[in-house]
Design an enzyme around this catalytic site. Structure first.
Site, PDB file in Angstrom:
ATOM      1  CE  LYS A 265       2.288  -1.822   6.559  1.00  0.00           C
ATOM      2  NZ  LYS A 265       1.416  -2.430   5.522  1.00  0.00           N
ATOM      3  CG  ASP A 270       1.927  -7.859   6.649  1.00  0.00           C
ATOM      4  OD1 ASP A 270       1.224  -8.585   7.404  1.00  0.00           O
ATOM      5  OD2 ASP A 270       1.455  -7.200   5.701  1.00  0.00           O
ATOM      6  CE  LYS A 277       1.321  -9.868   3.630  1.00  0.00           C
ATOM      7  NZ  LYS A 277       0.375  -9.279   2.677  1.00  0.00           N
ATOM      8  CD  GLU A 349      -0.203  -5.277   8.005  1.00  0.00           C
ATOM      9  OE1 GLU A 349      -1.047  -5.929   7.387  1.00  0.00           O
ATOM     10  OE2 GLU A 349       0.781  -4.737   7.466  1.00  0.00           O
ATOM     11  NE  ARG A 351      -6.002  -1.140   5.103  1.00  0.00           N
ATOM     12  CZ  ARG A 351      -6.530  -1.500   3.939  1.00  0.00           C
ATOM     13  NH1 ARG A 351      -7.824  -1.335   3.717  1.00  0.00           N
ATOM     14  NH2 ARG A 351      -5.783  -2.036   2.999  1.00  0.00           N
TER      15      ARG A 351
HETATM   16  N1  BES Z   1       2.112  -4.935   3.469  1.00  0.00           N
HETATM   17  C1  BES Z   1       1.002  -5.292   2.662  1.00  0.00           C
HETATM   18  C2  BES Z   1       0.999  -4.582   1.306  1.00  0.00           C
HETATM   19  C3  BES Z   1       2.136  -4.908   0.373  1.00  0.00           C
HETATM   20  C4  BES Z   1       2.008  -5.898  -0.564  1.00  0.00           C
HETATM   21  C5  BES Z   1       3.302  -4.174   0.412  1.00  0.00           C
HETATM   22  C6  BES Z   1       3.054  -6.171  -1.428  1.00  0.00           C
HETATM   23  C7  BES Z   1       4.353  -4.440  -0.458  1.00  0.00           C
HETATM   24  C8  BES Z   1       4.220  -5.450  -1.376  1.00  0.00           C
HETATM   25  C9  BES Z   1      -0.294  -4.943   3.391  1.00  0.00           C
HETATM   26  O1  BES Z   1      -0.264  -5.031   4.763  1.00  0.00           O
HETATM   27  C10 BES Z   1      -1.321  -5.919   2.936  1.00  0.00           C
HETATM   28  O2  BES Z   1      -1.197  -7.059   3.239  1.00  0.00           O
HETATM   29  N2  BES Z   1      -2.338  -5.426   2.228  1.00  0.00           N
HETATM   30  C11 BES Z   1      -3.370  -6.228   1.730  1.00  0.00           C
HETATM   31  C12 BES Z   1      -4.668  -5.524   2.002  1.00  0.00           C
HETATM   32  C13 BES Z   1      -5.890  -6.375   1.766  1.00  0.00           C
HETATM   33  C14 BES Z   1      -5.962  -7.465   2.810  1.00  0.00           C
HETATM   34  C15 BES Z   1      -7.094  -5.479   1.841  1.00  0.00           C
HETATM   35  C16 BES Z   1      -3.155  -6.412   0.239  1.00  0.00           C
HETATM   36  O3  BES Z   1      -2.686  -5.477  -0.412  1.00  0.00           O
HETATM   37  O4  BES Z   1      -3.397  -7.500  -0.261  1.00  0.00           O
HETATM   38 ZN    ZN Z   2       1.563  -4.783   5.616  1.00  0.00          ZN
HETATM   39 MN    MN Z   3      -0.689  -6.974   5.478  1.00  0.00          MN
END
Ligand code: BES
Ligand code: ZN
Ligand code: MN
Length: 498
Positions: A265, A270, A277, A349, A351
């Site tokens: 990835k 992000d 976020k 995103e 996935r």
């Molecule tokens: N890149 C993030 C996951 C992440 C969070 C990596 C903290 C490292 C540290 C990923 O893209 C994300 O935002 N995931 C969401 C998924 C949710 C929207 C289902 C998450 O984990 O909150």
């Molecule tokens: Zn991410």
């Molecule tokens: Mn994300």
């Protein structure tokens, strides 16, 4: 840092500082530490007697030699009990002692690779090399002022027995490749989003390909469109930075078969997209390309080891940004394998980009796939920043990955993939949804990926926790850790042996 391997005795070494291991609970000092103790008129044994030096893991005591030996400083580093010494403890020891000497402005340091009950001299030499290169790493590219520590220029590994030098050199070579690859991944992760764009990642991959004779192919948006990569394109459509699908190929055999596809990835930033976020900690999302960085760096390491296998690294690189052209929650996209996805959150995103990258790996007829991703906050909540989560569709392949991680000194833990979890990503309007709610978030994300891995043996490593650290830990420094590079390279080398 230059590393030399020479015949000699540590007590006589011409260096600014020495790293000398001491075991816990041994009644008598032996080897290098005993010789140094003698030259220092018993200073070490007195500290042991008074309990100031116990030899506990990570305990470091720095003595000034007062001119009694050529070296100025002696860093005595605790190794714990003899039976508990592992390669990883050697890595940690060298990192911690090396940093203590660096703080005292040492430029040249020396140590020895004695070997312990469970660690051969070759393994010790590998661990010393990794521990020093990884533990002394610092990302100072954008800092114009001088650091309050020195850059250690030279590490000399001494052994009294010349016959042992070739073995030590072999361990050193292995450790150097693994550590340099890991540090390359760290450099990419630590670089901010305005520098480490998808375009820059493709350049790094191209430079690496040139240095180590890999084949590189960077697919542009138009080619992604032709391939039907609607999920990846959906993520990139909100960004001003063009996406790149980076494909690095290593050919080590004439079988014509692709043995392993490594997928990483690479969201270079992000923001969450329209599902934006919150502001706090958002800057850390510059590290959301750690999986892709690990894959690119591992490909370089693999090319240097030259195993007799064929490996491809696939890195879908893009930003995830909100804008007037960005993807919306509620949108439906079609991935390369024809499956449709309802976007519930544009922040899920990773996935989506991996859906197309995994489909691409299958199009290349990879015999086995492994992906690495900072995929879910849920995995970080579950396992902290110590352990990465492992998921997969084939226990044999999972076991090989677990074994490779153990050999490399990285922590993995297998998570369940029971069918019941799939309920959570069912959609009323498409083949699946891109999020399955808060509960079991790391698992439902992996179940989503499984739809694109298909029948191919596949393993997914969620490095959201260990990808970046808030505080240094042993040979892992603050910021990008380069986690999983050593596991990926070790895995490929292990597959070569079967
Ligand atoms: N890149 C993030 C996951 C992440 C969070 C990596 C903290 C490292 C540290 C990923 O893209 C994300 O935002 N995931 C969401 C998924 C949710 C929207 C289902 C998450 O984990 O909150
Ligand atoms: Zn991410
Ligand atoms: Mn994300």
């Amino acid at each position: 840092m230059e590393i030399r391997i020479l015949t000699g005795e540590l007590a006589k070494a011409e260096a600014d500082g020495l790293i000398v291991p001491i075991l816990e609970g041994t009644p008598r000092l032996e080897g290098d530490i005993a010789a140094i103790d003698r030259d220092l008129d018993g200073a070490v044994s007195r500290l042991v007697e008074t309990g100031d030096v116990k030899g506990k893991p990570d305990e470091v005591t720095v003595l000034h030699s007062l001119g009694k030996i050529p070296a100025t400083w002696v860093a005595i580093i605790g190794m714990g009990k003899l039976q508990d010494v592992t390669k990883d403890r050697v890595r940690r020891a060298v990192a911690i002692a090396g940093r203590a000497l660096r703080q005292r402005k040492a430029k040249n340091i020396a140590t020895s690779a004695p070997g312990f009950s469970g660690v051969t001299p070759e393994e010790a030499a590998q661990a010393i090399t990794e521990g020093s290169l990884l533990g002394l790493y610092a990302f100072r590219k954008h800092i114009t002022k001088e650091p309050d520590f020195t850059k250690i220029k030279q590490l000399t590994v001494l052994d009294a027995d010349t016959a042992r030098l070739p073995v030590i050199a072999r361990g050193y070579e292995k450790g150097r490749v693994l550590a340099e690859a890991t540090n390359l991944a760290r450099d990419m992760v630590n670089e901010p989003g305005n520098y480490m764009t998808p375009t820059r990642m493709a350049e790094v991959a191209t430079e690496l390909a040139r240095d180590y004779r890999l084949e590189v192919n960077v697919l542009e948006r138009e080619q992604m469109r032709e391939l039907g990569m609607g999920a990846l394109l959906g993520v990139s459509q909100g960004s001003a930075q063009p996406p790149k699908l980076i494909v690095l190929s290593y050919k080590g055999s004439d079988s014509g078969q692709l043995d392993i596809a490594l997928v990483g990835k690479a969201i270079t930033f992000d923001s969450g997209g329209i599902s934006l976020k919150s502001a706090e900690g958002m800057g850390d999302m510059k590290g959301d390309m750690a999986g892709g960085a690990a894959v690119i760096a591992a490909m370089g390491g693999i090319a240097r080891f030259k195993p007799k296998v064929n490996v491809v690294g696939i890195v879908p690189a893009t930003e995830n940004m909100p804008s007037g052209t960005a993807q919306r929650p509620g949108d439906i996209v079609t991935a390369m394998n024809g499956k449709t996805i309802e976007i519930i959150s544009t922040d899920a995103e990773g996935r989506l980009t991996l859906a197309d990258a995994l489909s691409y790996a299958n199009k290349l007829n990879a015999k086995a796939i492994i992906d690495v991703a900072t995929l879910t906050g849920a995995c970080r909540i579950a396992l902290g920043d110590v352990t990465s989560g492992v998921f997969g569709n084939n226990q044999e392949w999972i076991d090989r990955v677990l074994a490779a991680a153990t050999a490399a000194g990285e922590r993995l833990w297998q998570m369940p993939m029971f069918d019941e979890y799939k309920e959570q990503i069912k959609s009323d309007v498409a083949d699946m949804k891109n999020t399955g709610g808060r509960f079991g978030g790391a698992i439902t994300a992996a179940q989503f990926l499984a739809e694109f891995a298909g029948e191919t043996p596949w393993v997914h490593i969620d490095i959201a926790g260990p990808g970046m650290l808030e505080k240094e830990r042993g040979y892992l420094v603050k910021g990008g850790t380069g986690v999983s590079v050593r596991t990926l390279v070790s895995l490929v080398l292990a597959v070569d042996k079967t």
